[in-house]
Enzyme design. Structure first.
Site, short mmCIF file in Angstrom:
data_model
loop_
_atom_site.label_atom_id
_atom_site.label_comp_id
_atom_site.label_asym_id
_atom_site.label_seq_id
_atom_site.Cartn_x
_atom_site.Cartn_y
_atom_site.Cartn_z
N ASP A 105 -1.11 -9.99 8.33
CA ASP A 105 -1.02 -9.75 8.12
C ASP A 105 -0.13 -7.62 7.59
O ASP A 105 -0.56 -6.98 7.90
CB ASP A 105 -2.54 -8.07 7.09
CG ASP A 105 -2.86 -8.42 5.50
OD1 ASP A 105 -1.91 -8.38 4.46
OD2 ASP A 105 -3.87 -7.64 5.14
N GLU B 218 5.45 -12.70 0.90
CA GLU B 218 5.40 -11.70 -0.02
C GLU B 218 6.33 -10.53 0.40
O GLU B 218 6.72 -10.07 1.01
CB GLU B 218 4.41 -10.81 -0.62
CG GLU B 218 2.87 -11.16 -0.72
CD GLU B 218 1.51 -10.44 -0.74
OE1 GLU B 218 1.83 -8.65 -0.63
OE2 GLU B 218 0.76 -10.90 0.39
N ARG C 81 0.70 -0.97 0.25
CA ARG C 81 -0.13 -0.40 0.46
C ARG C 81 0.67 1.52 -0.12
O ARG C 81 1.95 1.46 0.68
CB ARG C 81 -0.89 0.23 1.13
CG ARG C 81 -2.09 -0.67 0.93
CD ARG C 81 -2.74 -0.93 2.48
NE ARG C 81 -4.64 -1.92 2.21
CZ ARG C 81 -3.48 -3.46 2.33
NH1 ARG C 81 -2.51 -4.18 2.90
NH2 ARG C 81 -4.64 -4.22 2.03
N HIS D 142 -1.07 -2.41 -4.93
CA HIS D 142 -0.33 -3.07 -5.34
C HIS D 142 0.16 -2.45 -6.79
O HIS D 142 -0.55 -3.39 -7.70
CB HIS D 142 -1.38 -5.08 -5.19
CG HIS D 142 -0.91 -5.58 -4.15
ND1 HIS D 142 -0.03 -5.45 -3.59
CD2 HIS D 142 -1.85 -6.26 -3.89
CE1 HIS D 142 -0.22 -6.36 -2.10
NE2 HIS D 142 -1.24 -7.12 -2.27
N HIS E 222 2.82 -12.50 -5.31
CA HIS E 222 1.36 -12.70 -5.15
C HIS E 222 1.74 -14.45 -4.85
O HIS E 222 0.19 -14.52 -4.63
CB HIS E 222 0.98 -12.26 -5.49
CG HIS E 222 -0.36 -11.11 -4.32
ND1 HIS E 222 -1.21 -12.17 -3.55
CD2 HIS E 222 -0.33 -10.04 -3.55
CE1 HIS E 222 -1.32 -11.84 -2.35
NE2 HIS E 222 -1.16 -10.65 -2.71
C1 BGC Z 1 -2.62 -7.39 1.05
C2 BGC Z 1 -3.85 -7.88 1.93
C3 BGC Z 1 -5.18 -7.94 0.13
C4 BGC Z 1 -4.02 -9.83 -0.01
C5 BGC Z 1 -5.44 -9.10 -1.63
C6 BGC Z 1 -1.98 -8.72 0.59
O1 BGC Z 1 -0.65 -8.24 -0.02
O2 BGC Z 1 -1.59 -7.46 1.94
O3 BGC Z 1 -4.33 -6.70 2.42
O4 BGC Z 1 -6.44 -8.08 0.78
O5 BGC Z 1 -3.17 -9.02 -0.74
O6 BGC Z 1 -5.29 -7.93 -2.27
#
Ligand code: BGC
Length: 376
Positions: free
Chosen positions: A277, A341, A106, A131, A204
């Protein structure tokens, strides 16, 4: 004399036969995956090594669609969440197996300032950008070059144009996926730009080492070689502090079941993440490869080790998967998969005390991550 000559001939023939076997059992093949538009078709590449590991990768988003690994009885099963068709990736995927860029994770309020100029990005995860924006690197068609050899590889390249998703600079990106003979998938990232920009690339993939996404990942055991993590706000933006994991549900310095403390909402960080997360911090300069994480699944005996040159890993425990369609009207289970990740810290462009994610012309961005499988 004759006897020894015959013996030498026998050895020579056996060695040649062995050699043949070794060079014919690994491969990389290509098929059509689906149509993106009248003029664009996505392909899918199957990489196999001599040990039997098989990884399928499409050049749509650089997505790993399936990835097999052996259990302790030698049975290869798919340990990667995904779909078997392009349309589902385009419609429903929460970044399954995809390449993430230009900026993974983010950026607060979709804004950052670089060299005195403020850039506005798409807000695709209110109130933030996530992302890479609305059409990140996970949704573009990469140019693919298969590389044959004992360790088959797939080179993917993409030119992200100046202004794409609001980011400055023409960014030339190259990612090479290499399937090694010892059951590891290596990801080597490189990029250059013609204007100063920010960059944070990752993959991812969602792992479920049981080989069956009807199971959750709560009984997987994880060891994270980090004594600090980044606490976040309720919108998952780092507060800027590096906090000790000691005495918190974030302490995985000793191998521990993921499910053991994941619902401990007396911890405000567990509450903010809806589970895990968060980013664990390994080093602050992130240059050389280091061993970061070991994931173990007791029923299958599968072990996955993560090594990377990156200074942090976002461990996402699949908390939102319950909103993701699986097949037809069926949904994925909450926590049916987890992501590890490798990356720089989230929101780095707005946080001066974090390691820089700025890339300037005449510099080269480089990053490597290895996911290696074994058994215990
Ligand atoms: C994020 C999550 C998100 C997920 C799928 C992850 O990399 O940290 O918050 O919901 O990706 O979008």
């Amino acid at each position: 004399m004759k006897k020894s000559l015959l013996f030498c001939l026998f050895i020579f023939i056996s060695l040649t036969a062995c050699d043949k076997k070794a060079t014919t059992s690994q491969s990389i093949t290509k098929e059509v995956f689906g149509k993106i538009s009248e003029s664009e078709t996505a392909d899918i590449f199957t990489l196999k090594n001599a040990a039997g590991m098989e990884v399928k990768i499409t050049n749509y988003g650089g997505i790993i669609t399936s990835w097999t690994a052996p259990d302790r009885n030698g049975k290869y099963e798919n340990i990667n969440l995904g779909y078997d068709n392009l349309a589902d990736y385009q419609k429903s995927s929460p970044y399954f197996g995809a390449l993430i860029g230009r900026f993974g994770n983010r950026i607060a309020n979709g804004k950052f300032t670089l060299d005195g100029k403020t850039y506005s990005l798409a807000i695709n995860n209110k109130p933030n950008t996530l992302h890479g924006g609305k059409k990140g690197f996970d949704k573009v068609l990469w140019t693919a070059t298969p590389i044959e050899g004992e360790e088959p590889a797939l080179k993917l390249t993409y030119l992200s144009k100046d202004g794409e998703e609001g980011y400055p600079g023409n960014l030339t990106v190259e990612v090479v996926y290499t399937l090694t003979k010892d059951n590891a998938l290596k990801m080597d990232y490189k990029a250059t730009t013609d204007k100063a920009t920010v960059i944070n690339l990752t993959n991812h993939a969602y792992f479920n080492l049981t080989g069956n996404p009807d199971n959750t990942i709560l009984d997987h055991e994880i060891m994270i070689h980090a004594d600090k993590y980044l606490p976040v706000s309720s919108t998952l933006i780092p507060t800027g502090k590096l906090e000790d994991v000691k005495g918190t549900p974030f302490d995985f310095t000793k191998s521990e079941k993921i499910g053991a403390r994941i619902n401990d909402t007396t911890n405000v960080q567990i509450k903010n993440g809806g589970g895990y997360d968060h980013c664990w911090v390994f080093s602050e300069n992130g240059q050389k490869m280091q061993s970061l994480i070991t994931l173990y699944e007791p029923t299958s005996g599968r072990v996955m080790e993560v090594q990377s040159s990156e200074p942090a890993v976002q461990f996402y425990s699949g908390n939102f998967l319950v909103t993701t369609p699986k097949k037809g009207t069926e949904m994925f289970k909450k926590r049916a998969g987890l992501c590890l990740e490798t990356q720089h810290f989230p929101d780095s462009p707005n946080q001066a005390n974090f390691p820089t994610t700025v890339l300037r012309p005449n510099e080269e961005y480089k990053s490597s991550t290895v996911y290696r499988f074994g058994i215990r």
